[in-house]
Design a protein around this motif. Structure first.
Motif, PDB file in Angstrom:
ATOM      1  N   ALA A 269       0.816  -1.208   0.000  1.00  0.00           N
ATOM      2  CA  ALA A 269       0.000   0.000   0.000  1.00  0.00           C
ATOM      3  C   ALA A 269       0.856   1.266   0.000  1.00  0.00           C
ATOM      4  O   ALA A 269       0.616   2.190  -0.782  1.00  0.00           O
ATOM      5  CB  ALA A 269      -0.926  -0.012   1.203  1.00  0.00           C
TER       6      ALA A 269
ATOM      7  N   ALA B  59       2.560   1.764  -3.345  1.00  0.00           N
ATOM      8  CA  ALA B  59       1.601   2.234  -4.352  1.00  0.00           C
ATOM      9  C   ALA B  59       1.264   3.704  -4.112  1.00  0.00           C
ATOM     10  O   ALA B  59       1.087   4.475  -5.066  1.00  0.00           O
ATOM     11  CB  ALA B  59       0.333   1.382  -4.303  1.00  0.00           C
TER      12      ALA B  59
ATOM     13  N   ILE C 130      -6.623  -2.481   4.999  1.00  0.00           N
ATOM     14  CA  ILE C 130      -5.359  -1.883   5.406  1.00  0.00           C
ATOM     15  C   ILE C 130      -4.559  -2.841   6.287  1.00  0.00           C
ATOM     16  O   ILE C 130      -3.368  -3.001   6.109  1.00  0.00           O
ATOM     17  CB  ILE C 130      -5.622  -0.539   6.123  1.00  0.00           C
ATOM     18  N   GLY C 131      -5.210  -3.493   7.219  1.00  0.00           N
ATOM     19  CA  GLY C 131      -4.484  -4.415   8.084  1.00  0.00           C
ATOM     20  C   GLY C 131      -3.953  -5.583   7.268  1.00  0.00           C
ATOM     21  O   GLY C 131      -4.680  -6.232   6.546  1.00  0.00           O
ATOM     22  N   ASN C 132      -2.696  -5.845   7.407  1.00  0.00           N
ATOM     23  CA  ASN C 132      -2.041  -6.878   6.608  1.00  0.00           C
ATOM     24  C   ASN C 132      -2.621  -8.262   6.897  1.00  0.00           C
ATOM     25  O   ASN C 132      -2.793  -8.630   8.049  1.00  0.00           O
ATOM     26  CB  ASN C 132      -0.557  -6.857   6.965  1.00  0.00           C
ATOM     27  N   TYR C 133      -2.909  -9.026   5.859  1.00  0.00           N
ATOM     28  CA  TYR C 133      -3.372 -10.405   5.941  1.00  0.00           C
ATOM     29  C   TYR C 133      -4.810 -10.544   6.441  1.00  0.00           C
ATOM     30  O   TYR C 133      -5.308 -11.657   6.556  1.00  0.00           O
ATOM     31  CB  TYR C 133      -2.460 -11.269   6.838  1.00  0.00           C
ATOM     32  N   ILE C 134      -5.495  -9.484   6.750  1.00  0.00           N
ATOM     33  CA  ILE C 134      -6.833  -9.635   7.333  1.00  0.00           C
ATOM     34  C   ILE C 134      -7.839  -9.998   6.249  1.00  0.00           C
ATOM     35  O   ILE C 134      -8.454 -11.068   6.290  1.00  0.00           O
ATOM     36  CB  ILE C 134      -7.237  -8.356   8.098  1.00  0.00           C
TER      37      ILE C 134
ATOM     38  N   TYR D 171      -2.975   4.332  -2.135  1.00  0.00           N
ATOM     39  CA  TYR D 171      -2.759   3.460  -0.978  1.00  0.00           C
ATOM     40  C   TYR D 171      -3.807   2.351  -0.935  1.00  0.00           C
ATOM     41  O   TYR D 171      -3.488   1.166  -0.755  1.00  0.00           O
ATOM     42  CB  TYR D 171      -2.841   4.312   0.292  1.00  0.00           C
TER      43      TYR D 171
ATOM     44  N   GLY E 274      -3.227  -0.203  -3.786  1.00  0.00           N
ATOM     45  CA  GLY E 274      -2.076  -1.060  -3.489  1.00  0.00           C
ATOM     46  C   GLY E 274      -2.414  -2.085  -2.436  1.00  0.00           C
ATOM     47  O   GLY E 274      -2.018  -3.260  -2.501  1.00  0.00           O
ATOM     48  N   SER E 275      -3.185  -1.650  -1.463  1.00  0.00           N
ATOM     49  CA  SER E 275      -3.555  -2.520  -0.359  1.00  0.00           C
ATOM     50  C   SER E 275      -4.475  -3.648  -0.822  1.00  0.00           C
ATOM     51  O   SER E 275      -4.267  -4.821  -0.469  1.00  0.00           O
ATOM     52  CB  SER E 275      -4.228  -1.674   0.721  1.00  0.00           C
TER      53      SER E 275
ATOM     54  N   TRP F  46      -2.685  -6.264  -2.825  1.00  0.00           N
ATOM     55  CA  TRP F  46      -1.883  -7.145  -1.968  1.00  0.00           C
ATOM     56  C   TRP F  46      -2.779  -8.176  -1.274  1.00  0.00           C
ATOM     57  O   TRP F  46      -2.480  -9.373  -1.250  1.00  0.00           O
ATOM     58  CB  TRP F  46      -1.137  -6.297  -0.930  1.00  0.00           C
TER      59      TRP F  46
END
Lengths: 257, 256
Positions: A228, A231, B185-189, B215, B218-219, B222
């Motif tokens: 994030a 990006a 936003i929280g990674n892997y959630i 942002y 991108g999030s 991912w």
């Protein structure tokens, strides 16, 4: 040519996800996730959940343990990982010993320091100022978690020669205060991690006011998804020179990589 | 892949973004297009005084919304603002603009459901009868559950509810759709929990201009990295398109 990207703000051995949703971030996953996002190298200190749960009586033991784990992570990850060590203002002598020991092993970064996790409150703490003076003598870089700008400013006021990088450029409702800090203290920079990019145009706005050499790319991974922030940087209206500085050049200059 | 940012709010004239200053709807769409989005969906940026709106404001705003959406020619799937402080005007606007092809109204706030329960019930009933979806922002799970049960044919697009409450809510309420803004936003959630959500009711959104669209994009990229191409296409635009074009009837969406 592939662009070099240094994540100035990450945390190996971060285990909060184990408790939240059962994901274990091994050192290999730490490296592979960041590489998958286009990040070439990562810096930062070890953080794990039990430092929050333990009382202050374990702060010294935890500090030494996290520093030991950071060096072990470097052994496993090689050049990919640039370790940051912890210090603690209630343990000045022991912190300076840790600095001396790890600096001799090639460590040039202190932090991210996270006071709320390790039972101290102010960046004006006399113990921290003493430690910071020693770090500055060794030309080390210190990365601190953002709090109120007025409190954070106590540190560069007392140790203006310290190379200080504050985390979370936009975060904690203090963006204007962060810009003001950089204008007032020429040795203060900010990293862009977690909340660095909450608003569109943050980076362009910052560079226009303090120049391209004062912001460092960071993610706060694994707490935050690593793709994030990258990006968000690439979304901004930046020149190639500015991108190079933010994504890698500033970290290389400060850490003498 | 056709990407619809299902939580983006073009300005009728100008919107103020603190680091960018005032931007026009063309600049707004240009910045969104950088994320790869082909179209955006949502009510226009909240005009000043919207929370205390009067009928004349709502009527003018709806006229301007329809005019701007025609000008933007498919790049904006618009919604009209409603307000429970003027339920009768809101009712009339839903009836009128649903006939003109607008399929969304909003952005309903928590306080509106608390302070105007009868008026909101009246407005949401009208939206349901006219096949118009409604967007909800920052409402409590219990409020959303009550609305979903009261209006089972209303398509509810919710954001800001939290992903763990959303899992339960969406299992209970087949008329509820989740926008990802902020949830990814929280990674892997989202990555780990997507399989517990009905993936044919998850919509990608950025929250622009209130969040950073680069942002958010991108999030989500991912978090969806290990999902199938079909599910990714659904979350990134297919679900929004189906919701708006067919009133939400399933056309082959699958669980992740």
């Amino acid at each position: 040519m592939k662009r070099e990207v240094i994540d100035f703000h990450s945390h190996p051995h971060y285990d909060f996800h184990n408790f939240e949703h059962g994901t274990t971030i091994t050192l290999e996953r730490f490296r592979d996730d960041l590489l998958a996002c286009g990040i070439s190298r990562a810096c930062g200190s070890v953080i794990y959940k039990s430092i929050l749960d333990d009382g202050p009586e374990k702060d010294l033991e935890n500090m030494r343990d996290m520093n030991r784990l950071a060096l072990e992570a470097r052994d496993v990850l090689g050049d990919f990982y640039i370790p940051g060590i912890h210090v603690h203002p209630e343990h000045v002598k022991e912190s300076c010993e840790e600095i001396e020991k790890y600096h001799a092993l090639g460590v040039n970064l202190i932090g991210e320091l996270v006071p709320y996790m390790t039972h101290w409150k102010t960046y004006g703490h006399p113990g921290l100022i003493e430690i910071a003076k020693y770090a500055a003598e060794l030309d080390m870089v210190m990365n601190i978690h953002a709090t109120k700008a007025a409190d954070m400013s106590l540190l560069p006021e007392a140790v203006p020669e310290l190379k200080l990088v504050v985390a979370h450029l936009y975060g904690y409702g203090e963006f204007a205060g962060h810009i003001e800090m950089m204008r007032k203290f020429e040795n203060v920079s900010f990293d862009y991690s977690a909340h660095g990019a909450d608003r569109d145009g943050t980076l362009r706005y910052t560079i226009d006011r303090v120049g391209k050499d004062r912001v460092l790319f960071g993610t706060d991974y694994p707490g935050v998804g690593p793709a994030a922030d990258l990006a968000a940087v690439l979304h901004e209206d930046l020149t190639e020179d500015e991108l190079d500085a933010v994504l890698a050049g500033n970290a290389k200059r400060l850490l003498k990589l | 892949m056709y990407i619809i940012d299902a939580d983006a709010h073009p300005p009728i004239e100008l919107t103020d973004i603190d680091c960018l200053g005032k931007i026009t709807h063309e600049e707004f769409l240009e910045r969104i297009a950088r994320t790869g989005a082909d179209a955006v969906m949502g009510v226009p940026s909240m005009p000043e005084g919207m929370l205390d709106s009067r009928a004349s404001t709502l009527i003018t705003l709806a006229l301007d919304t329809a005019a701007l959406s025609r000008k933007l020619n498919g790049r904006w799937i618009p919604g009209i603002w409603i307000h429970p402080g003027d339920a009768l005007t809101s009712f009339g606007l839903i009836a009128e603009y649903s006939c003109k092809g607008i399929r969304l109204c909003g952005d309903i706030r928590r306080a509106w459901l608390d302070e105007y329960p009868a008026e909101m019930d009246y407005i949401l009933g009208c939206a349901a009868r006219n096949g118009m979806a409604a967007s909800f922002v920052g409402c409590a799970p219990d409020q959303l559950r009550a609305v979903a049960k009261q209006h089972p044919t209303l398509k509810m697009i919710v954001r800001g509810v939290g992903i763990l409450p959303a899992i339960d809510l969406m299992a209970e309420c087949p008329n509820m759709y989740l926008v990802t803004t902020g949830h990814n936003i929280g990674n892997y959630i989202l990555h780990n929990l997507l399989e517990k959500l009905p993936a044919d009711r998850v919509l990608y959104g950025s929250g622009y201009p209130y969040c950073n669209p680069g942002y958010q994009k991108g999030s989500i990229d991912w978090e969806l990295r290990d999902t199938s191409e079909e599910t990714r296409a659904a979350v990134m635009g297919g679900n929004a398109l189906r919701l708006i074009c067919s009133g939400g009837k399933k056309t082959g969406g699958k669980k992740a």
